[in-house]
Design a protein around this motif. Sequence first.
Motif, PDB file in Angstrom:
ATOM      1  N   TYR A  36       5.769  11.058  -5.677  1.00 14.16           N
ATOM      2  CA  TYR A  36       5.800  10.114  -4.549  1.00 14.16           C
ATOM      3  C   TYR A  36       4.924   8.936  -4.933  1.00 14.16           C
ATOM      4  O   TYR A  36       3.777   9.119  -5.332  1.00 14.16           O
ATOM      5  CB  TYR A  36       5.253  10.830  -3.310  1.00 14.16           C
ATOM      6  CG  TYR A  36       4.858   9.930  -2.152  1.00 14.16           C
ATOM      7  CD1 TYR A  36       5.686   9.786  -1.037  1.00 14.16           C
ATOM      8  CD2 TYR A  36       3.627   9.261  -2.143  1.00 14.16           C
ATOM      9  CE1 TYR A  36       5.304   8.986   0.033  1.00 14.16           C
ATOM     10  CE2 TYR A  36       3.241   8.460  -1.072  1.00 14.16           C
ATOM     11  CZ  TYR A  36       4.091   8.334   0.013  1.00 14.16           C
ATOM     12  OH  TYR A  36       3.699   7.545   1.075  1.00 14.16           O
ATOM     13  N   ASN A  37       5.457   7.758  -4.836  1.00  7.58           N
ATOM     14  CA  ASN A  37       4.681   6.573  -5.223  1.00  7.58           C
ATOM     15  C   ASN A  37       4.852   5.455  -4.198  1.00  7.58           C
ATOM     16  O   ASN A  37       5.961   5.099  -3.832  1.00  7.58           O
ATOM     17  CB  ASN A  37       5.141   6.076  -6.598  1.00  7.58           C
ATOM     18  CG  ASN A  37       4.360   4.866  -7.036  1.00  7.58           C
ATOM     19  OD1 ASN A  37       3.135   4.839  -6.954  1.00  7.58           O
ATOM     20  ND2 ASN A  37       5.058   3.831  -7.471  1.00  7.58           N
ATOM     21  N   MET A  38       3.710   4.935  -3.762  1.00  8.63           N
ATOM     22  CA  MET A  38       3.750   3.833  -2.815  1.00  8.63           C
ATOM     23  C   MET A  38       3.538   2.535  -3.613  1.00  8.63           C
ATOM     24  O   MET A  38       2.521   2.384  -4.306  1.00  8.63           O
ATOM     25  CB  MET A  38       2.589   4.054  -1.853  1.00  8.63           C
ATOM     26  CG  MET A  38       2.720   3.370  -0.575  1.00  8.63           C
ATOM     27  SD  MET A  38       1.407   3.979   0.494  1.00  8.63           S
ATOM     28  CE  MET A  38       2.328   4.097   1.958  1.00  8.63           C
ATOM     29  N   GLN A  39       4.499   1.642  -3.545  1.00 10.89           N
ATOM     30  CA  GLN A  39       4.387   0.389  -4.298  1.00 10.89           C
ATOM     31  C   GLN A  39       3.227  -0.464  -3.751  1.00 10.89           C
ATOM     32  O   GLN A  39       2.941  -0.418  -2.550  1.00 10.89           O
ATOM     33  CB  GLN A  39       5.694  -0.404  -4.188  1.00 10.89           C
ATOM     34  CG  GLN A  39       6.867   0.246  -4.899  1.00 10.89           C
ATOM     35  CD  GLN A  39       6.735   0.216  -6.415  1.00 10.89           C
ATOM     36  OE1 GLN A  39       5.924  -0.531  -6.965  1.00 10.89           O
ATOM     37  NE2 GLN A  39       7.519   1.032  -7.086  1.00 10.89           N
ATOM     38  N   ALA A  40       2.626  -1.258  -4.640  1.00 10.35           N
ATOM     39  CA  ALA A  40       1.491  -2.102  -4.249  1.00 10.35           C
ATOM     40  C   ALA A  40       1.850  -3.025  -3.084  1.00 10.35           C
ATOM     41  O   ALA A  40       1.037  -3.299  -2.210  1.00 10.35           O
ATOM     42  CB  ALA A  40       1.039  -2.924  -5.452  1.00 10.35           C
ATOM     43  N   TYR A  41       3.132  -3.454  -3.075  1.00  8.91           N
ATOM     44  CA  TYR A  41       3.573  -4.432  -2.062  1.00  8.91           C
ATOM     45  C   TYR A  41       4.141  -3.766  -0.810  1.00  8.91           C
ATOM     46  O   TYR A  41       4.701  -4.436   0.052  1.00  8.91           O
ATOM     47  CB  TYR A  41       4.635  -5.367  -2.672  1.00  8.91           C
ATOM     48  CG  TYR A  41       5.749  -4.619  -3.358  1.00  8.91           C
ATOM     49  CD1 TYR A  41       6.772  -4.025  -2.632  1.00  8.91           C
ATOM     50  CD2 TYR A  41       5.753  -4.460  -4.746  1.00  8.91           C
ATOM     51  CE1 TYR A  41       7.774  -3.301  -3.254  1.00  8.91           C
ATOM     52  CE2 TYR A  41       6.740  -3.735  -5.380  1.00  8.91           C
ATOM     53  CZ  TYR A  41       7.754  -3.161  -4.625  1.00  8.91           C
ATOM     54  OH  TYR A  41       8.724  -2.437  -5.247  1.00  8.91           O
ATOM     55  N   SER A  42       4.011  -2.428  -0.708  1.00  7.25           N
ATOM     56  CA  SER A  42       4.668  -1.721   0.411  1.00  7.25           C
ATOM     57  C   SER A  42       3.874  -1.794   1.705  1.00  7.25           C
ATOM     58  O   SER A  42       4.389  -1.464   2.770  1.00  7.25           O
ATOM     59  CB  SER A  42       4.891  -0.259   0.039  1.00  7.25           C
ATOM     60  OG  SER A  42       3.648   0.402  -0.115  1.00  7.25           O
ATOM     61  N   VAL A  43       2.616  -2.175   1.607  1.00  9.20           N
ATOM     62  CA  VAL A  43       1.758  -2.221   2.803  1.00  9.20           C
ATOM     63  C   VAL A  43       1.142  -3.610   2.941  1.00  9.20           C
ATOM     64  O   VAL A  43       1.155  -4.393   1.997  1.00  9.20           O
ATOM     65  CB  VAL A  43       0.640  -1.143   2.709  1.00  9.20           C
ATOM     66  CG1 VAL A  43       1.226   0.244   2.871  1.00  9.20           C
ATOM     67  CG2 VAL A  43      -0.141  -1.257   1.419  1.00  9.20           C
ATOM     68  N   GLY A  44       0.570  -3.902   4.106  1.00 10.20           N
ATOM     69  CA  GLY A  44       0.006  -5.223   4.382  1.00 10.20           C
ATOM     70  C   GLY A  44      -1.087  -5.616   3.409  1.00 10.20           C
ATOM     71  O   GLY A  44      -1.016  -6.658   2.769  1.00 10.20           O
ATOM     72  N   ASP A  45      -2.106  -4.753   3.282  1.00 10.53           N
ATOM     73  CA  ASP A  45      -3.136  -5.005   2.273  1.00 10.53           C
ATOM     74  C   ASP A  45      -2.623  -4.399   0.990  1.00 10.53           C
ATOM     75  O   ASP A  45      -2.281  -3.225   0.983  1.00 10.53           O
ATOM     76  CB  ASP A  45      -4.445  -4.288   2.645  1.00 10.53           C
ATOM     77  CG  ASP A  45      -5.026  -4.870   3.915  1.00 10.53           C
ATOM     78  OD1 ASP A  45      -4.954  -6.090   4.082  1.00 10.53           O
ATOM     79  OD2 ASP A  45      -5.550  -4.075   4.728  1.00 10.53           O
ATOM     80  N   ARG A  46      -2.584  -5.175  -0.099  1.00 10.55           N
ATOM     81  CA  ARG A  46      -2.044  -4.656  -1.356  1.00 10.55           C
ATOM     82  C   ARG A  46      -2.654  -3.290  -1.672  1.00 10.55           C
ATOM     83  O   ARG A  46      -3.866  -3.122  -1.646  1.00 10.55           O
ATOM     84  CB  ARG A  46      -2.363  -5.642  -2.481  1.00 10.55           C
ATOM     85  CG  ARG A  46      -1.943  -5.159  -3.853  1.00 10.55           C
ATOM     86  CD  ARG A  46      -2.367  -6.175  -4.894  1.00 10.55           C
ATOM     87  NE  ARG A  46      -2.052  -5.725  -6.242  1.00 10.55           N
ATOM     88  CZ  ARG A  46      -2.836  -4.950  -6.954  1.00 10.55           C
ATOM     89  NH1 ARG A  46      -3.970  -4.507  -6.453  1.00 10.55           N
ATOM     90  NH2 ARG A  46      -2.494  -4.595  -8.174  1.00 10.55           N
ATOM     91  N   LYS A  47      -1.769  -2.310  -1.978  1.00 13.38           N
ATOM     92  CA  LYS A  47      -2.273  -0.978  -2.316  1.00 13.38           C
ATOM     93  C   LYS A  47      -2.578  -0.930  -3.802  1.00 13.38           C
ATOM     94  O   LYS A  47      -1.799  -1.453  -4.597  1.00 13.38           O
ATOM     95  CB  LYS A  47      -1.209   0.074  -1.968  1.00 13.38           C
ATOM     96  CG  LYS A  47      -1.725   1.483  -2.141  1.00 13.38           C
ATOM     97  CD  LYS A  47      -0.611   2.490  -2.293  1.00 13.38           C
ATOM     98  CE  LYS A  47      -1.090   3.756  -2.941  1.00 13.38           C
ATOM     99  NZ  LYS A  47      -1.269   3.644  -4.398  1.00 13.38           N
ATOM    100  N   GLN A  96       8.557  -0.126   1.298  1.00 14.27           N
ATOM    101  CA  GLN A  96       7.936  -0.730   2.489  1.00 14.27           C
ATOM    102  C   GLN A  96       7.517   0.411   3.407  1.00 14.27           C
ATOM    103  O   GLN A  96       8.306   1.326   3.644  1.00 14.27           O
ATOM    104  CB  GLN A  96       8.957  -1.639   3.180  1.00 14.27           C
ATOM    105  CG  GLN A  96       8.358  -2.496   4.278  1.00 14.27           C
ATOM    106  CD  GLN A  96       9.345  -3.567   4.716  1.00 14.27           C
ATOM    107  OE1 GLN A  96       9.568  -4.558   4.026  1.00 14.27           O
ATOM    108  NE2 GLN A  96       9.945  -3.365   5.863  1.00 14.27           N
ATOM    109  N   ALA A  97       6.256   0.371   3.857  1.00 16.56           N
ATOM    110  CA  ALA A  97       5.711   1.503   4.619  1.00 16.56           C
ATOM    111  C   ALA A  97       5.338   1.085   6.029  1.00 16.56           C
ATOM    112  O   ALA A  97       4.769   0.012   6.238  1.00 16.56           O
ATOM    113  CB  ALA A  97       4.479   2.045   3.910  1.00 16.56           C
ATOM    114  N   ASN A  98       5.670   1.958   6.986  1.00 17.35           N
ATOM    115  CA  ASN A  98       5.292   1.704   8.374  1.00 17.35           C
ATOM    116  C   ASN A  98       5.072   3.028   9.111  1.00 17.35           C
ATOM    117  O   ASN A  98       5.540   3.216  10.228  1.00 17.35           O
ATOM    118  CB  ASN A  98       6.381   0.862   9.063  1.00 17.35           C
ATOM    119  CG  ASN A  98       5.931   0.311  10.395  1.00 17.35           C
ATOM    120  OD1 ASN A  98       6.331   0.773  11.450  1.00 17.35           O
ATOM    121  ND2 ASN A  98       5.046  -0.670  10.357  1.00 17.35           N
ATOM    122  N   ALA A  99       4.425   3.978   8.442  1.00 20.41           N
ATOM    123  CA  ALA A  99       4.145   5.331   8.954  1.00 20.41           C
ATOM    124  C   ALA A  99       5.391   6.213   8.913  1.00 20.41           C
ATOM    125  O   ALA A  99       6.486   5.770   9.254  1.00 20.41           O
ATOM    126  CB  ALA A  99       3.559   5.318  10.353  1.00 20.41           C
ATOM    127  N   GLY A 100       5.177   7.443   8.477  1.00 22.35           N
ATOM    128  CA  GLY A 100       6.288   8.394   8.363  1.00 22.35           C
ATOM    129  C   GLY A 100       6.926   8.402   6.991  1.00 22.35           C
ATOM    130  O   GLY A 100       8.052   8.876   6.829  1.00 22.35           O
TER     131      GLY A 100
END
Length: 242
Positions: free
Chosen positions: A77-88, A129-133
């Motif tokens: 599972y990988n969350m992209q740096a650009y998937s959240v408001g503050d760069r991950k 793109q992440a927004n919980a869940g």
Amino acid sequence: MSENGITMVDENGMRLDGRTAEEHRPIKIEAGVLKNADGSAYLEIGKNKVLAAVYGPRECHPRHMQNPTRAIIQCKYNMQAYSVGDRKRPGTDRRSTEISKIISEALENVVLTELYPRASIDVYIEILQANAGTRCAGLTAASVALADAGIPMRDIIPAIASGKADGHVLLDLNKEEDNFGEADVPMAIVPGTDEIVLLQMDGHMTREEFDRAIEMGVAACHEVSDIQKDALRRRYSAEGCE
Ligand code: UDP
């Protein structure tokens, strides 16, 4: 009003994004979106955007991880740096390691791993793109990608979270409800038997609230399951016409 003074459910029981307590965000799933993977799926639930790709069964590397009696499922599972408001910060962290592990374990309940001794089935989940869940969205997409890869399974796993925000038990918390709410309960089931194959809880609930959250989650998982099956039907009826 919630414990921190934010109203997230109005006097008519409506949430800030216009949903009732038992309503999930709009879900869209497309199977077979990547040509070079053995199986793939793209999923949106509300503002979450997720891509899942499957390779295998193929020889497991490194070899010391091989199991002589069955295949192992290795999920990343990988969350992209650009998937959240503050760069991950890119790369693996404790959260992604945990999510990869629980998704692999959930999938091992349905994949007929005993058919492929010493093999590995590799599942890549990219959160665009992440927004919980996102763990539930990732597992839901991964299940469709495994089916798209033709991997034998006894069922296709749907997942969704329920939780508590502003004193109400709610289905499928969005980012604001997750951030300012009291509890989050992601879950996944085997729809044919209602077995729970993933269940976590972050926060606090009474026993009655927890039972209600499970009841809501299981009912919604069946709705997600229908959307997964529709996506696979569309994919294979389209292929038949090609
Ligand atoms: N999140 C974030 N940065 C991170 C991790 C999470 O902004 O490094 C956000 C993201 O929107 C995620 C949400 O927090 O969907 C909730 O994260 P949680 O760990 O509860 O997992 P999820 O609900 O996505 O399965």
